[in-house]
Design a protein around this motif. Structure first.
Motif, PDB file in Angstrom:
ATOM      1  N   LEU A   1      33.948  21.817  -2.753  1.00 51.30           N
ATOM      2  CA  LEU A   1      33.760  21.082  -3.999  1.00 51.30           C
ATOM      3  C   LEU A   1      34.004  19.590  -3.792  1.00 51.30           C
ATOM      4  N   ALA A   2      35.009  19.257  -3.000  1.00 50.28           N
ATOM      5  CA  ALA A   2      35.310  17.845  -2.744  1.00 50.28           C
ATOM      6  C   ALA A   2      34.165  17.167  -2.014  1.00 50.28           C
ATOM      7  N   GLU A   3      33.533  17.872  -1.074  1.00 52.51           N
ATOM      8  CA  GLU A   3      32.403  17.299  -0.345  1.00 52.51           C
ATOM      9  C   GLU A   3      31.224  17.054  -1.272  1.00 52.51           C
ATOM     10  N   THR A   4      30.993  17.965  -2.210  1.00 47.85           N
ATOM     11  CA  THR A   4      29.904  17.807  -3.168  1.00 47.85           C
ATOM     12  C   THR A   4      30.150  16.612  -4.074  1.00 47.85           C
ATOM     13  N   ILE A   5      31.405  16.467  -4.518  1.00 44.31           N
ATOM     14  CA  ILE A   5      31.744  15.337  -5.384  1.00 44.31           C
ATOM     15  C   ILE A   5      31.575  14.022  -4.640  1.00 44.31           C
TER      16      ILE A   5
ATOM     17  N   ARG B   1      25.310  -8.628  -3.322  1.00 45.36           N
ATOM     18  CA  ARG B   1      26.041  -7.652  -4.127  1.00 45.36           C
ATOM     19  C   ARG B   1      25.554  -6.234  -3.818  1.00 45.36           C
ATOM     20  N   ALA B   2      24.251  -6.067  -3.615  1.00 42.66           N
ATOM     21  CA  ALA B   2      23.703  -4.741  -3.287  1.00 42.66           C
ATOM     22  C   ALA B   2      24.250  -4.248  -1.949  1.00 42.66           C
ATOM     23  N   ALA B   3      24.371  -5.148  -0.977  1.00 47.43           N
ATOM     24  CA  ALA B   3      24.922  -4.749   0.321  1.00 47.43           C
ATOM     25  C   ALA B   3      26.381  -4.334   0.184  1.00 47.43           C
ATOM     26  N   ARG B   4      27.130  -5.045  -0.634  1.00 46.96           N
ATOM     27  CA  ARG B   4      28.534  -4.698  -0.843  1.00 46.96           C
ATOM     28  C   ARG B   4      28.649  -3.335  -1.533  1.00 46.96           C
ATOM     29  N   ILE B   5      27.821  -3.081  -2.535  1.00 42.42           N
ATOM     30  CA  ILE B   5      27.850  -1.794  -3.240  1.00 42.42           C
ATOM     31  C   ILE B   5      27.458  -0.666  -2.293  1.00 42.42           C
ATOM     32  N   THR B   6      26.478  -0.923  -1.428  1.00 42.99           N
ATOM     33  CA  THR B   6      26.069   0.078  -0.451  1.00 42.99           C
ATOM     34  C   THR B   6      27.220   0.420   0.490  1.00 42.99           C
ATOM     35  N   GLY B   7      27.958  -0.598   0.907  1.00 41.97           N
ATOM     36  CA  GLY B   7      29.118  -0.360   1.768  1.00 41.97           C
ATOM     37  C   GLY B   7      30.156   0.524   1.101  1.00 41.97           C
ATOM     38  N   TYR B   8      30.453   0.217  -0.155  1.00 45.49           N
ATOM     39  CA  TYR B   8      31.412   1.053  -0.877  1.00 45.49           C
ATOM     40  C   TYR B   8      30.866   2.464  -1.111  1.00 45.49           C
ATOM     41  N   ALA B   9      29.565   2.581  -1.334  1.00 50.22           N
ATOM     42  CA  ALA B   9      28.969   3.888  -1.606  1.00 50.22           C
ATOM     43  C   ALA B   9      28.968   4.782  -0.368  1.00 50.22           C
ATOM     44  N   LEU B  10      28.950   4.198   0.804  1.00 46.69           N
ATOM     45  CA  LEU B  10      28.918   4.993   2.018  1.00 46.69           C
ATOM     46  C   LEU B  10      30.304   5.480   2.460  1.00 46.69           C
ATOM     47  N   VAL B  11      31.373   4.946   1.882  1.00 44.88           N
ATOM     48  CA  VAL B  11      32.737   5.346   2.269  1.00 44.88           C
ATOM     49  C   VAL B  11      33.001   6.828   2.000  1.00 44.88           C
ATOM     50  N   PRO B  12      32.680   7.372   0.804  1.00 46.78           N
ATOM     51  CA  PRO B  12      32.962   8.808   0.597  1.00 46.78           C
ATOM     52  C   PRO B  12      32.217   9.722   1.579  1.00 46.78           C
ATOM     53  N   VAL B  13      30.952   9.414   1.885  1.00 45.19           N
ATOM     54  CA  VAL B  13      30.201  10.231   2.836  1.00 45.19           C
ATOM     55  C   VAL B  13      30.830  10.131   4.219  1.00 45.19           C
ATOM     56  N   GLY B  14      31.274   8.939   4.594  1.00 44.02           N
ATOM     57  CA  GLY B  14      31.945   8.770   5.883  1.00 44.02           C
ATOM     58  C   GLY B  14      33.228   9.571   5.957  1.00 44.02           C
ATOM     59  N   LEU B  15      33.974   9.613   4.872  1.00 41.24           N
ATOM     60  CA  LEU B  15      35.207  10.405   4.851  1.00 41.24           C
ATOM     61  C   LEU B  15      34.922  11.900   4.979  1.00 41.24           C
TER      62      LEU B  15
END
Length: 136
Positions: A2-6, A29-43
């Protein structure tokens, strides 16, 4: 699972927001948002989410956190009591009494005698209060 799906859903939403931001020509700003968005997938891909979820549901881990919290409380309590004991007696280790340092501050035998003033005493009382508050 469930955590991976979230985490994947949060990343997908972040990438969508980044795409809209880039469409509005705010690329930095889009590049910064993309960086933050990729953190959960990386984790998720590194296994940190699985490790964290496994750690949260183990009672031994919570007992360990309790022991660490108890140690922290004991250390902070003894530190506060030590400061109170040192600050309450009025003497701190390694300090010189004010009377002993007074001759060094005077003008000496050759200079004119200083005139007594009451205003500096009031200013020094504020400074003394601040120094006592910090245990100096």
């Amino acid at each position: 699972m469930l955590a991976e799906t979230i985490c994947s859903a949060v990343s997908a939403a972040g990438l969508g927001i980044a795409a809209v931001t880039a469409y509005r020509r705010r690329f930095l700003r889009a590049a910064r948002i993309t960086g933050y968005a990729l953190v959960p997938v990386g984790l998720v891909l590194t296994g940190a989410v699985q490790w964290l979820s496994g750690m949260v549901f183990k009672p031994a881990v919570w007992i360990g956190f309790g022991v660490l919290a108890l140690a922290w409380v004991l250390l902070m309590t003894t530190r506060a009591l030590e400061r109170r004991a040192v600050g309450g007696s009025g003497k701190t280790p390694g300090t010189v009494a004010p009377a002993a340092s007074a001759p060094a501050l005077g003008g000496g035998a050759t200079g004119p005698s200083p005139k007594p003033q009451s205003a500096p005493a009031e200013d020094f009382s504020d400074i003394e209060a601040i120094l006592k508050k910090h245990g100096i």
